[in-house]
Design an enzyme around this catalytic site. Sequence first.
Site, mmCIF file in Angstrom:
data_model
loop_
_atom_site.group_PDB
_atom_site.id
_atom_site.type_symbol
_atom_site.label_atom_id
_atom_site.label_comp_id
_atom_site.label_asym_id
_atom_site.label_seq_id
_atom_site.Cartn_x
_atom_site.Cartn_y
_atom_site.Cartn_z
ATOM 1 N N SER A 187 0.832 -1.194 0.000
ATOM 2 C CA SER A 187 0.000 0.000 0.000
ATOM 3 C C SER A 187 0.875 1.254 0.000
ATOM 4 C CB SER A 187 -0.928 -0.062 1.221
ATOM 5 O OG SER A 187 -1.921 0.895 1.152
ATOM 6 N N ARG B 165 -11.993 5.657 10.677
ATOM 7 C CA ARG B 165 -11.580 4.263 10.714
ATOM 8 C C ARG B 165 -12.675 3.331 10.196
ATOM 9 N NH1 ARG B 165 -7.008 1.326 10.638
ATOM 10 N NH2 ARG B 165 -7.010 -0.382 12.120
ATOM 11 N N ASP C 275 -9.066 -6.883 -3.811
ATOM 12 C CA ASP C 275 -8.668 -5.547 -3.348
ATOM 13 C C ASP C 275 -9.258 -4.512 -4.288
ATOM 14 O OD1 ASP C 275 -7.415 -3.203 -2.568
ATOM 15 O OD2 ASP C 275 -5.394 -4.034 -2.583
ATOM 16 N N HIS D 27 -8.123 -5.226 0.387
ATOM 17 C CA HIS D 27 -6.807 -4.621 0.531
ATOM 18 C C HIS D 27 -6.040 -5.241 1.698
ATOM 19 C CE1 HIS D 27 -3.775 -1.659 -0.179
ATOM 20 N NE2 HIS D 27 -3.940 -1.056 0.976
ATOM 21 N N ASP D 28 -6.738 -5.614 2.736
ATOM 22 C CA ASP D 28 -6.078 -6.212 3.901
ATOM 23 C C ASP D 28 -5.459 -7.571 3.598
ATOM 24 O OD1 ASP D 28 -6.410 -4.131 5.586
ATOM 25 O OD2 ASP D 28 -8.096 -4.977 6.691
#
Lengths: 390, 390
Positions: B164, B234, B331, B364-365
Amino acid sequence: MSEQSVDNVATESQPQSIGIVTPQSQHFDQPLVLASGRVLSEYDVVYETYGELNADKSNAILICHALSGHHHAAGFHQGDKKPGWWDHYIGPGKPIDSQRFFIVSMNNLGGCHGSTGPTSINPETGKAWQSDFPHMRCRDWVNSQRNLMKLLGIDQWAAVIGGSLGGMQAMRWALEYPDELRHCIVIASATKLTAQNIAFNEVARQAISSDPDFHDGFYIDHNVIPKRGLRLARMVGHITYLSEDGMGQKFGRELKAGSFMLGSDDDVEFQVESYLRYQGDMFSEVFDANTYILMTKALDYFDLAREYGDDAIAAFSHAKCSFFVVSFTSDWRFSTQRSREIVDALVAANKPVSYAEIEADFGHDAFLIPNKRYENVFHAYMQRVAEGCQ
Amino acid sequence: MSEQSVDNVATESQPQSIGIVTPQSQHFDQPLVLASGRVLSEYDVVYETYGELNADKSNAILICHALSGHHHAAGFHQGDKKPGWWDHYIGPGKPIDSQRFFIVSMNNLGGCHGSTGPTSINPETGKAWQSDFPHMRCRDWVNSQRNLMKLLGIDQWAAVIGGSLGGMQAMRWALEYPDELRHCIVIASATKLTAQNIAFNEVARQAISSDPDFHDGFYIDHNVIPKRGLRLARMVGHITYLSEDGMGQKFGRELKAGSFMLGSDDDVEFQVESYLRYQGDMFSEVFDANTYILMTKALDYFDLAREYGDDAIAAFSHAKCSFFVVSFTSDWRFSTQRSREIVDALVAANKPVSYAEIEADFGHDAFLIPNKRYENVFHAYMQRVAEGCQ
């Protein structure tokens, strides 16, 4: 779900418009028993109609609106420069042709555009309902729409039509009152939301409810509105109703200021940022925060097949109408996969269904935006609907 | 971009761990001239190292962290139950093998985990910097990482590795100091953000800056923290770093309360809602709001090829190292398309590049989460890196 992006693309010239329309209001003093068990002892609905009801009352169409929508779907209010949110698809010669159909469009209960909702006076207290206003479910809207239908002397809709949350209402109509509609048109919708969709709605609600001006929803009592929260909620919504490609085409990485000076980003902004801020600001001036929460909750809790053992086929087996389902390739909040699930269940339930998957940019908002193929298939299906009107 | 979902999946037993690690701190009193033109007259960086530097100092690896990351990438701090954010991929026998490599992981300047940042004391005022802290760009981080490198006696990294925002730093290394790294490993990254990505970051920033406790970023002076805003930021991030399918698998539409009572939704919640609230609450307790804004701005403004006429091929022509690019199918914030753009530009620039597109849930994680094929290809590539260490 929203009419926010109608101005996103150059609108083609629309020589044929309904012209000036005037909303009507109707008071109901018969109590409405809600899905929650609560009762609205009396209520008002505001609605618009376009076109004329024919002699045998067989040409009536109900339009169901989405999250931030309202009754003003087409034509112009006196003095307005912009038409209703679905003007491109409703009007003379348009897919929902006001020369053929009698079109009814009503602001949902719990809304903030004239129908009884959180900003209305609770007759029992003499004060605005605010967050005491009952939760609404799609079936409550269906029932209140049906009360208006009866009042207008209509026994059966030629079609019930809706996009997004509106499509959920249309499907609920088909299951609850199967004899009272001939066609059900479900656009960019789903039998239930995904976890991701619920999560985005939750962020929007949290943005609103954590605004210090929210006061547990009793902000009218405090003479404030939770503008910051509503603005954020709209910004999140706005991003997610558009597609990544659509945003890229519209904004790219263009900077608001003419030149990019590395490191001096205090004043420069990307175009997309200022656009989002502007849209959020505008929305927060005109939309009610409690309504936003109420509408997103109705979306989250909608689950067409819940009472049919989570079996969409069993649910749709109760329907008697024909279905037309439309989805858009770039819609990622109500993806084509969700529409295919509807179609698959309808086919398995042996119901007549037509399906069009439209190549389109602009994500979920595509259902509001000019698109040739969408117009053509919509026209064609509405031709079939018209043929059933004697 | 975050280490938030390390606990999302059952972690396989990991018999081989680095064990207890102790962060180190280093003061630099040589001024650092930043891309913005501003100067940090002195600063501290906190970092960790794993493994041993070999005799000819050819086995050093730099780990670059993402938005909410920090120096604690692997092993355990004394008393901690959870290891560092990339422990699954760093350690004895793991892809980034601490028995082969000397691994350096540093908290970026502007962070909130020990390196000089907005919560640090500005030596000129004797007060916390807060939002007066200079904006950071990837090249500033590269330069400060390089100062630590020199201090450690390293002339050339065997590899610079990042996911990232970390991948952006790795690419910047390859262009700025082409002789000082042999391999550049770019995971789930992009040469620049899309408009949609910038828009999500903007919502996060607006959530923070519109929190009444933000005080233009000088909340420390007011003895408060903009918790509500950081929590919302968040929550948005969390949804977007996961995939729709991943969320569906994890939460479905399960309700928090045992039973669903139609209409009584005052107390019941979907699991996904309470999870998001919990994650948001936790994060808002530990992360600095000014750092969050600073990191997202660094993401937004990163544009690898800007100074090369917007030509990524021209940009990469300056690189001398080999590249390994990894992306994950689910992602959608740093989609495989973005990685393919990197690969295509590298191929066109005639640079050695290996590319792996990994089938993975969790969006994405995914770059932080156990995944067999990812581990295998990462292992294989690191074997090649190790062979270059004499």
